[in-house]
Design a protein around this motif. Structure first.
Motif: not given
Length: 299
Positions: A225-236, A183-196
């Motif tokens: 959420e940050s993409f780092k958090e989101l991608v880690q959830a996908i990995a989990d 499971a990969r995020h771009v760069g450090r994955g500290l970019n954040r997106w609003a979601n719904v």
């Protein structure tokens, strides 16, 4: 009401169509093929086969309907102009779907502190300037007797309510992780997106249909959420261990520049304060990370 919905077989349009139908409205849905038309009929939606380039069809359907929801293509300026002309002077609702990549930046996984609450605050990147002009054009239709509303969706999660089950961003991350085993995020994955959540999004379309004033613009958001958090959830959820960083050039090779840079590596931090205050919207789903861990593999 009789409501004409473009993109009725898609993720957003299909979900909105189902929500409006559940509220008692009759849905006429634009689709491209007879196969999709048959699927809509089975769901109690009247299909119309055509495309956004069909001037006569869009004009006829807009004039026939009591309201129009455009959920097929946020950037199709010609279709928007046709629908506005058909609706001019009618005071009918016209709900246009935009996306919060208008507020995205070329961050490549780095953070940004800017948060946006209105369209006027947004200075788009050049690649998104045309979409902002379309949004502004929809709002301006209020001056010619159209109850026009722009609903600007953020990262949408949850299984679709219509024919299409999956959205765009999370499934792209999941497919890459499944193929590569990482499971990969771009760069450090500290970019954040609003979601719904998709159900909360569909609820807001119904409220906008019923209550929004002409010329309104609403971000559709309930958390970020940050993409780092989101991608880690996908990995989990997939049992893949620790998420890893991915260089931007490799992400672009996988997804293309538009998706990699604006959908997955940018920041898009917006707030739906106006939707809550003006329409009484009360979203029920609060955590995309919890949804990914608990429900991603269901449905």
């Amino acid at each position: 009401m009789d409501i004409f919905v473009t993109g009725a077989s898609g993720y957003i349009g299909g979900s909105v169509a189902e929500r409006l139908k559940a509220a008692g409205h009759r849905i006429i849905g634009l689709v491209r093929s007879e196969a999709k038309a048959e699927q809509l009929r089975a769901r109690g939606i009247e299909p119309v086969i055509g495309t956004l380039d069909d001037v006569r069809l869009l004009t006829e359907q807009a004039k026939r309907a009591d309201a129009v929801v455009n959920a097929a293509n946020s950037d199709h300026r010609t279709a928007v102009e046709m629908l506005i002309r058909a609706l001019a002077g009618s005071n009918k609702p016209f709900l246009h779907t935009s996306g919060s990549s208008i507020a995205a930046n070329d961050a490549r996984g780095e953070p940004d502190e800017r948060i946006y609450r209105t369209l006027e605050e947004v200075t788009p990147e050049p690649e998104k300037a045309a979409r902002v002009r379309v949004d502004q054009r929809v709002r301006e239709a209020a001056a010619v007797g159209v109850r026009s509303v722009v609903l600007c969706n953020t990262l949408i999660y949850g299984h679709g309510l219509g024919l299409q089950r999956d959205s765009v961003q999370i499934p792209a991350l999941v497919r890459q992780a499944e193929r590569s085993g990482i499971a990969r995020h771009v760069g450090r994955g500290l970019n954040r997106w609003a979601n719904v959540h998709v159900e909360d999004m569909a609820d807001l379309y119904l409220l906008a249909l019923e209550r929004a004033k002409p010329g309104s613009f609403y971000f559709v958001e309930n958390g970020e959420e940050s993409f780092k958090e989101l991608v880690q959830a996908i990995a989990d959820a997939l049992g893949l261990g620790e998420a890893q960083s991915w260089p931007a050039d490799e992400a672009i090779a996988e997804w293309g520049f538009e998706k990699a840079m604006f959908a997955l590596a940018s920041n898009s931090r917006v707030r739906a304060d106006l939707a809550r205050a003006e329409l009484g919207w009360q979203p029920r789903h609060g955590s995309v990370v919890d949804w990914v861990r608990q429900e991603l593999r269901q449905g």
